[in-house]
Design a protein around this motif. Structure first.
Motif, PDB file in Angstrom:
ATOM      1  N   SER A  87       0.878  -1.170   0.000  1.00  0.00           N
ATOM      2  CA  SER A  87       0.000   0.000   0.000  1.00  0.00           C
ATOM      3  C   SER A  87       0.909   1.212   0.000  1.00  0.00           C
ATOM      4  CB  SER A  87      -0.915  -0.010   1.225  1.00  0.00           C
ATOM      5  OG  SER A  87      -1.769   1.107   1.202  1.00  0.00           O
ATOM      6  N   ASN A  88       1.274   1.641  -1.196  1.00  0.00           N
ATOM      7  CA  ASN A  88       2.367   2.608  -1.361  1.00  0.00           C
ATOM      8  C   ASN A  88       2.054   3.998  -0.840  1.00  0.00           C
ATOM      9  OD1 ASN A  88       3.990   1.600  -4.498  1.00  0.00           O
ATOM     10  ND2 ASN A  88       3.897   0.625  -2.508  1.00  0.00           N
ATOM     11  N   SER A  89       3.052   4.554  -0.189  1.00  0.00           N
ATOM     12  CA  SER A  89       3.075   5.979   0.133  1.00  0.00           C
ATOM     13  C   SER A  89       4.266   6.569  -0.618  1.00  0.00           C
ATOM     14  CB  SER A  89       3.252   6.156   1.638  1.00  0.00           C
ATOM     15  OG  SER A  89       3.279   7.518   1.975  1.00  0.00           O
ATOM     16  N   LEU A  94       2.620   4.206  -6.064  1.00  0.00           N
ATOM     17  CA  LEU A  94       3.109   5.370  -5.319  1.00  0.00           C
ATOM     18  C   LEU A  94       2.048   6.413  -4.990  1.00  0.00           C
ATOM     19  CD1 LEU A  94       6.634   5.879  -6.971  1.00  0.00           C
ATOM     20  CD2 LEU A  94       6.108   5.003  -4.694  1.00  0.00           C
ATOM     21  N   THR A  95       0.783   5.996  -4.986  1.00  0.00           N
ATOM     22  CA  THR A  95      -0.312   6.921  -4.696  1.00  0.00           C
ATOM     23  C   THR A  95      -0.937   6.542  -3.367  1.00  0.00           C
ATOM     24  OG1 THR A  95      -0.704   7.052  -7.068  1.00  0.00           O
ATOM     25  CG2 THR A  95      -2.417   7.949  -5.630  1.00  0.00           C
ATOM     26  N   SER A 113      -8.012  12.970  -7.164  1.00  0.00           N
ATOM     27  CA  SER A 113      -7.200  13.020  -8.393  1.00  0.00           C
ATOM     28  C   SER A 113      -5.940  13.861  -8.203  1.00  0.00           C
ATOM     29  CB  SER A 113      -8.023  13.566  -9.557  1.00  0.00           C
ATOM     30  OG  SER A 113      -8.548  14.841  -9.248  1.00  0.00           O
ATOM     31  N   LEU A 114      -5.933  14.764  -7.217  1.00  0.00           N
ATOM     32  CA  LEU A 114      -4.751  15.594  -6.983  1.00  0.00           C
ATOM     33  C   LEU A 114      -3.512  14.747  -6.729  1.00  0.00           C
ATOM     34  CD1 LEU A 114      -6.033  18.492  -4.683  1.00  0.00           C
ATOM     35  CD2 LEU A 114      -5.004  18.734  -6.962  1.00  0.00           C
ATOM     36  N   LYS A 115      -3.662  13.697  -5.900  1.00  0.00           N
ATOM     37  CA  LYS A 115      -2.459  12.929  -5.559  1.00  0.00           C
ATOM     38  C   LYS A 115      -1.989  12.076  -6.735  1.00  0.00           C
ATOM     39  CE  LYS A 115      -5.398   9.837  -2.851  1.00  0.00           C
ATOM     40  NZ  LYS A 115      -5.717   9.406  -1.497  1.00  0.00           N
ATOM     41  N   LEU A 116      -2.920  11.552  -7.527  1.00  0.00           N
ATOM     42  CA  LEU A 116      -2.510  10.792  -8.710  1.00  0.00           C
ATOM     43  C   LEU A 116      -1.851  11.718  -9.734  1.00  0.00           C
ATOM     44  CD1 LEU A 116      -2.415   8.116 -10.182  1.00  0.00           C
ATOM     45  CD2 LEU A 116      -4.764   8.488 -10.954  1.00  0.00           C
ATOM     46  N   TRP A 117      -2.383  12.918  -9.881  1.00  0.00           N
ATOM     47  CA  TRP A 117      -1.806  13.934 -10.771  1.00  0.00           C
ATOM     48  C   TRP A 117      -0.388  14.277 -10.329  1.00  0.00           C
ATOM     49  CZ3 TRP A 117      -2.220  19.785 -10.266  1.00  0.00           C
ATOM     50  CH2 TRP A 117      -1.966  20.440 -11.474  1.00  0.00           C
TER      51      TRP A 117
END
Length: 489
Positions: free
Chosen positions: A89-91, A308-309, A361-365
């Motif tokens: 569970s990536n950070s 990485l999200t 979507s901000l973090k995936l962006w």
């Protein structure tokens, strides 16, 4: 009273925010000092915290001290480089920054008008990701389909099952609900069974077809065809097929092309769950695992697993958005607005179970922009290389066996029992798992395949390097030696 924390104050946010970022950064610097698997007993925290909330505010430093002394001992450290359990569970720095910004803006983007950027960025970013995966154009937002961020793959399979259910019931009549049948392999995630329960599908009509080592635990198209024919012969209605790319137990890959053709010839909704392994398919050498996705009606991957999200960010694409909207839309007076009424915009509230939604979507962006495709591909490849290294270590020790072929970054293996007694073999591996995890130096998990208790070693934490894989293997060997010596007594 000057230092009292206000509901919102820019300078206080700056001061406390800096302290919290420092706290989190220090946590990552020292993460290897913690036992990976929390070693506390159930109920430990109730003895450490007061019975009721404080009447007057506590100093922030006291709260941070309590996190260190009382909360962190009860945390299993998913971001530890020695975490090899379940799936990752990536950070990441980029994901964290996106999550931070989402929390800062704190919008509730259920419809376009509530924050146009939230809806439009989600559409654009999911088109980007679809193109990275080389998904069919039908899944892009320019046509009748598009992508949406769900909380988890469990939510994704539920919403498409509801869409498929309502679509078929509009054709055959609502009274036919008891005749609807769902198909998947018995390796499919249990989320499908929960979706069936919520969707009113009769439990006996959820067909989880047995997969075995002959197909490396993939769903057999021949068995599927045969089962569908039997169901049709007794008047049942096949309506939903779920295939998996990278099953939870062993990363089995269901044959999409063959299964998709069967689904299409029977008028069924075909869903592909690539929650774990979808991330690997941004690499050209692994893209072939989703060949046949053009036959699918929906496709799901978890960017929060191996991309990485930060959790949660489960990406679902559908070819026909209207199927979701018809199943999930409500239009109360208080939500009506000009843009929605004129059908000029997407309102994501109609693509999901809840009304409210975060600006995910901000973090995936941020992840896509701050890392770029090439770095993300290198990241995935490195984990697969480390898993291959672990597989080689296991293969070199005659006391162990690799149980299923490694495809991605999961190795399924077991300690061979001194005798061929399966019961003792299972107990042996159960004991080995407990012994390894109780050290706190490493955390692995298990599954059962064909009645055998199997150990799973999943590489995928952002900080994991070859030295951590080697150290984990040494712990496994040491504990295996102790168990074998004890059994010979």
């Amino acid at each position: 009273m000057e230092n009292t924390l206000k509901p919102m104050d820019a300078e206080q946010l700056r001061e406390y925010g800096h302290k919290m970022v420092d706290f989190i950064a220090d946590y990552y610097k020292t993460i290897e000092n913690f036992p990976v698997l929390s070693q506390v007993e159930p109920g430990y925290l109730r003895d450490l915290l007061p019975d009721s909330a404080p009447n007057q505010p506590d100093p922030f430093q006291h709260v941070l001290d309590d996190i260190k002394a009382k909360i962190l001992p009860g945390v299993t450290h998913w971001q530890s480089p020695n975490y090899f359990a379940y799936y990752p569970s990536n950070s990441s720095v980029a994901g964290f920054l996106g999550e931070m910004l989402s929390a800062g803006l704190n919008i509730v983007g259920f419809s376009w008008i509530t924050s146009p950027a939230a809806t439009e960025l989600e559409m654009i970013v999911l088109d980007w990701l679809a193109k990275m995966l080389k998904l069919p154009e039908d899944f892009l937002s320019a046509g009748q389909g598009g992508g949406v961020i769900q909380g988890t793959a469990s939510e994704a399979v539920l919403v498409v099952l509801l869409a498929a259910r309502d679509k078929v019931l509009r054709r055959v009549g609502k009274d036919a609900l008891e005749k609807l049948v769902v198909y998947a392999s018995d390796q499919t995630h249990s989320a499908l069974q929960k979706a069936c329960q919520i969707g009113g599908i009769h439990p006996e009509n959820c067909r989880l077809l047995k997969a075995n080592s002959l197909t490396n635990y993939a769903l057999s198209p021949e068995l599927l065809s045969e089962t569908i024919s039997q169901d049709l012969a007794i008047g049942l209605i096949p309506f939903f097929l779920c295939a998996t790319i990278g099953t939870t137990s062993s990363t089995a890959v269901d044959p999409l092309l063959a299964l998709g053709k069967i689904a299409k010839s029977n008028g069924m909704w075909f869903h592909v769950d690539a929650a774990y392994a979808g991330s690997a398919c941004v690499c050209p050498e692994f893209r072939h695992f989703i060949d046949g996705v053009e036959e699918a009606d929906s496709f799901n991957m978890n960017a929060h697993k191996w991309f990485l999200t930060n959790f949660d960010c489960s990406v679902l694409w559908v070819k026909d958005r209207s199927a979701l909207v018809q199943a999930l839309s409500t239009n109360p007076e208080f939500l009506k607005n000009k843009a929605s009424q004129a059908n000029m915009v997407v309102d994501y509230k109609d693509w999901q179970i809840p009304l409210g939604r975060r600006f995910r979507s901000l973090k995936l962006w941020m992840v896509l922009r701050l890392y770029g495709l090439e770095n993300l591909q290198c990241y995935i490849r490195n984990h697969i290389k480390l898993a291959k290294h672990f597989e080689d270590l296991v293969a070199q020790d005659p006391r162990f066996e690799v149980v299923t072929p490694r495809i991605f970054s999961l190795v399924c293996f077991r300690l061979l029992p001194p005798t061929n007694d399966e019961y003792h073999g299972n107990k042996f591996n159960h004991d080995l798992l407990d012994a390894v995890n109780s050290t706190g130096n490493v955390f692995i998990s298990h599954t059962v395949l064909s009645g055998k208790y199997i150990l799973r070693f999943a590489v995928g934490a952002p900080l994991t390097e070859e030295k951590h894989v080697n150290a984990a293997w040494k712990v496994l060997q040491y504990k295996a030696t102790a168990l074998l010596e004890e059994s010979l007594g």
